[in-house]
Design a protein around this motif. Structure first.
Motif, PDB file in Angstrom:
ATOM      1  N   PRO A   1      -1.257   3.626   7.497  1.00  0.00           N
ATOM      2  CA  PRO A   1      -1.351   4.692   8.590  1.00  0.00           C
ATOM      3  C   PRO A   1      -0.251   5.534   8.295  1.00  0.00           C
ATOM      4  N   THR A   2       0.955   5.469   7.433  1.00  0.00           N
ATOM      5  CA  THR A   2       2.152   6.381   7.721  1.00  0.00           C
ATOM      6  C   THR A   2       2.248   7.314   6.710  1.00  0.00           C
ATOM      7  N   GLY A   3       1.351   7.432   5.752  1.00  0.00           N
ATOM      8  CA  GLY A   3       1.660   8.614   4.646  1.00  0.00           C
ATOM      9  C   GLY A   3       2.826   8.471   4.015  1.00  0.00           C
ATOM     10  N   MET A   4       3.470   7.122   3.907  1.00  0.00           N
ATOM     11  CA  MET A   4       4.874   7.133   3.460  1.00  0.00           C
ATOM     12  C   MET A   4       4.600   6.504   1.905  1.00  0.00           C
ATOM     13  N   VAL A   5       5.473   6.958   0.926  1.00  0.00           N
ATOM     14  CA  VAL A   5       5.156   6.746  -0.450  1.00  0.00           C
ATOM     15  C   VAL A   5       6.738   6.142  -0.684  1.00  0.00           C
ATOM     16  N   TYR A   6       6.229   4.663  -1.428  1.00  0.00           N
ATOM     17  CA  TYR A   6       7.646   4.088  -1.811  1.00  0.00           C
ATOM     18  C   TYR A   6       7.888   4.710  -3.328  1.00  0.00           C
ATOM     19  N   ASN A   7       9.211   4.922  -3.652  1.00  0.00           N
ATOM     20  CA  ASN A   7       9.657   5.293  -4.985  1.00  0.00           C
ATOM     21  C   ASN A   7       9.655   4.202  -5.894  1.00  0.00           C
TER      22      ASN A   7
ATOM     23  N   ILE B   1      -3.402  11.573  -3.724  1.00  0.00           N
ATOM     24  CA  ILE B   1      -2.813  12.275  -2.629  1.00  0.00           C
ATOM     25  C   ILE B   1      -1.376  12.155  -2.242  1.00  0.00           C
ATOM     26  N   ILE B   2      -0.667  12.931  -3.145  1.00  0.00           N
ATOM     27  CA  ILE B   2       0.759  12.512  -3.138  1.00  0.00           C
ATOM     28  C   ILE B   2       1.687  13.850  -3.221  1.00  0.00           C
ATOM     29  N   PHE B   3       2.632  13.983  -2.272  1.00  0.00           N
ATOM     30  CA  PHE B   3       3.085  15.646  -2.223  1.00  0.00           C
ATOM     31  C   PHE B   3       4.540  15.688  -2.847  1.00  0.00           C
ATOM     32  N   THR B   4       5.344  14.617  -2.905  1.00  0.00           N
ATOM     33  CA  THR B   4       6.584  14.577  -3.298  1.00  0.00           C
ATOM     34  C   THR B   4       6.797  13.329  -4.235  1.00  0.00           C
ATOM     35  N   GLY B   5       7.528  13.440  -5.253  1.00  0.00           N
ATOM     36  CA  GLY B   5       7.597  12.391  -6.172  1.00  0.00           C
ATOM     37  C   GLY B   5       6.231  12.043  -6.960  1.00  0.00           C
TER      38      GLY B   5
ATOM     39  N   ASN C   1       0.886  -1.081  -0.013  1.00  0.00           N
ATOM     40  CA  ASN C   1       0.010  -0.066  -0.046  1.00  0.00           C
ATOM     41  C   ASN C   1       0.934   1.171   0.067  1.00  0.00           C
ATOM     42  N   SER C   2       0.871   1.903  -1.172  1.00  0.00           N
ATOM     43  CA  SER C   2       1.519   3.235  -1.238  1.00  0.00           C
ATOM     44  C   SER C   2       0.651   4.084  -2.208  1.00  0.00           C
TER      45      SER C   2
ATOM     46  N   VAL D   1       8.558  12.083  14.783  1.00  0.00           N
ATOM     47  CA  VAL D   1       7.665  12.489  13.569  1.00  0.00           C
ATOM     48  C   VAL D   1       8.604  12.248  12.334  1.00  0.00           C
ATOM     49  N   SER D   2       7.837  11.411  11.536  1.00  0.00           N
ATOM     50  CA  SER D   2       8.715  11.337  10.158  1.00  0.00           C
ATOM     51  C   SER D   2       7.589  12.019   9.156  1.00  0.00           C
ATOM     52  N   VAL D   3       8.217  12.856   8.438  1.00  0.00           N
ATOM     53  CA  VAL D   3       7.309  13.711   7.579  1.00  0.00           C
ATOM     54  C   VAL D   3       6.595  12.786   6.274  1.00  0.00           C
ATOM     55  N   PRO D   4       5.276  12.656   6.503  1.00  0.00           N
ATOM     56  CA  PRO D   4       4.600  11.861   5.489  1.00  0.00           C
ATOM     57  C   PRO D   4       4.618  12.383   3.906  1.00  0.00           C
ATOM     58  N   GLN D   5       4.580  11.566   2.926  1.00  0.00           N
ATOM     59  CA  GLN D   5       4.802  12.191   1.565  1.00  0.00           C
ATOM     60  C   GLN D   5       3.417  12.051   0.981  1.00  0.00           C
ATOM     61  N   GLY D   6       2.342  11.640   1.765  1.00  0.00           N
ATOM     62  CA  GLY D   6       1.121  11.516   0.690  1.00  0.00           C
ATOM     63  C   GLY D   6       0.031  10.941   1.881  1.00  0.00           C
ATOM     64  N   ALA D   7      -1.116  10.791   1.270  1.00  0.00           N
ATOM     65  CA  ALA D   7      -2.405  10.542   2.158  1.00  0.00           C
ATOM     66  C   ALA D   7      -2.770  11.724   3.216  1.00  0.00           C
ATOM     67  N   PHE D   8      -3.504  11.391   4.088  1.00  0.00           N
ATOM     68  CA  PHE D   8      -3.619  12.699   4.988  1.00  0.00           C
ATOM     69  C   PHE D   8      -3.536  11.862   6.559  1.00  0.00           C
TER      70      PHE D   8
END
Ligand code: PMP
Ligand code: GLU
Length: 397
Positions: free
Chosen positions: A176-182, A210-214, A171-172, A315-322
């Protein structure tokens, strides 16, 4: 005397929904709860989608729809897969269900036999685990911590695969983490899947918009495993349509046919009006997705900035979701003189009780050191919520 089946007894209550229900009940009693528990956009469904649903009622879309979904909706999803994800799924490889949640259980029930192992990447979305249990599969959890940005290493995956592994659930962007695999990270996972015949991977892409970087990468776009990927998606998150209950899969034909058969016996085709609304959504050309994404990005920056100021929270800053998933293990063993904190559920209950802020404990996500915060709410409520959380946590010694 109750005679519940073992199957239903083996299932836990969904903690995201339980916490949402708890905060609704407290709100109904007049308590000023800020609810950061349920993961759903706070926006209304865009007007062009609502108009399509109203028209569908007037046009008498009132009969049973086809079990796998209306032909034109499956055509439109097929086009969406091609245009947005570079994936070729013909309409007969697409099955429309009552939400991504329903799509997932269809797939799991279709390919998991009792005793088959299913690898779940923690932190994971709550329902994966219980859906596997329901199918009598064996969840095999591999975990990533905040230090690794909540992303598992390929070696961990490789080590977890046995001759009994049938499925991986991926799931990317992640709930629940908002992390995005590249792309590079995903390709390594895809190469591992490729090596193991009879191993399938669900790629839950429900937060793709809903993806902020990449960029969002679809697992099925790695051609060498296309036949082993089931792409799950839906309109709940990207189009603010959680209540309409429309999800879908793109899958190898034999899996799509199996899901069709399941729906034929359990649900029939899903709500006709919601399907017409979903058709408008996936064809939609307005800029609502972009507007929502910008709001989520602003709120991510806001809440992460505020949380970083709270002593004891990592906190690890999430790159997507909410969602953001802070590590709160610093507070374990501490007490405010009345309540002792032993685990993340204790923190969630403590925050509900003392700060009137609803979050979800990390245990249900396979992340016992963390809590999950859904920041899909108004900016001023986020500021107020973190102020309250900070004040409550400062009392723990
Ligand atoms: N997958 C993930 C990762 C989710 O967060 C959700 C939302 N709870 C779903 C699937 C299912 O969403 P829905 O059933 O509303 O389509
Ligand atoms: N995706 C949301 C969440 O995780 C909705 C609740 C659910 O379906 O579990 O909170």
């Amino acid at each position: 005397m109750e005679y519940l089946s073992d199957r239903i007894k083996s299932l836990s209550v969904s903690q995201t929904l339980a916490m949402a229900q708890k905060s609704r009940e407290l709100k109904a009693k007049g308590i000023d709860i800020i609810s950061l528990s349920l993961g759903e956009p706070d926006f209304n469904t865009p007007d062009y989608i609502k108009e399509a649903a109203k028209k569908a009622i007037d046009d008498n879309y009132s009969k049973y729809p086809p079990v796998p979904g209306y032909a034109d909706l499956r055509e439109a999803i097929s086009k969406k897969f091609k245009d947005e994800n570079g994936l070729t799924y013909s309409p007969d490889q697409i099955i429309v269900s009552a939400g991504g949640k329903h799509s997932l259980i269809n797939v799991i029930l279709s390919i998991v036999n009792p005793g088959d192992e299913v690898i779940i990447l923690a932190p994971y979305w709550v329902s994966y685990y219980d859906q596997v249990i329901f199918a009598e599969g064996k969840p095999v959890v591999i975990s990533a911590s905040i230090e690794n940005d909540f992303k598992i290493k390929p070696e961990q995956l490789e080590a977890a695969i046995t001759s009994k592994t049938r499925l991986i659930i991926f799931n990317s962007p992640s709930n629940p983490t908002g992390m995005v695999y590249n792309r590079g990270e995903m390709e390594k996972i895809a190469r591992i899947v490729e090596k193991h015949e009879g191993l399938f991977i669900i790629s839950d892409e429900i937060y793709e918009h809903i993806i902020f970087t990449g960029e969002h990468v679809s697992m099925a776009s790695f051609n060498f495993i296309y036949d082993r990927v089931i792409t799950v998606n839906g309109v709940s998150k990207g189009y603010a349509m959680t209540g309409w209950r429309i999800g879908y899969i793109g899958a190898p034909l034999w899996i799509a046919k199996a899901c069709d058969k399941l729906q034929g016996q359990f649900t029939s085709g899903v709500c006709s009006i919601a399907q017409r609304a979903a058709l408008a959504a996936v064809q939609g050309k307005d800029n609502s997705k972009q507007i929502m994404k910008e709001a989520f990005l602003r709120r991510r920056n806001l809440i992460c900035g505020l949380l970083k100021e709270v002593k004891g929270i990592k906190v690890s800053v999430p790159q997507g979701a909410f969602y953001v998933m802070p590590d709160i293990s610093y507070f374990f063993g501490k007490s405010d003189g009345q309540t002792k904190i032993n685990n993340s559920d204790d923190i969630a209950l403590y925050l509900l009780d003392k700060a009137q802020v609803a979050v979800v404990g990390g245990d249900a996500f396979g992340a016992p050191d963390c809590i999950r915060i859904s920041y899909a709410t108004a900016d001023e409520l986020l500021v107020e919520a973190v102020n309250r959380i900070k004040a409550a946590l400062e009392k723990l010694n």
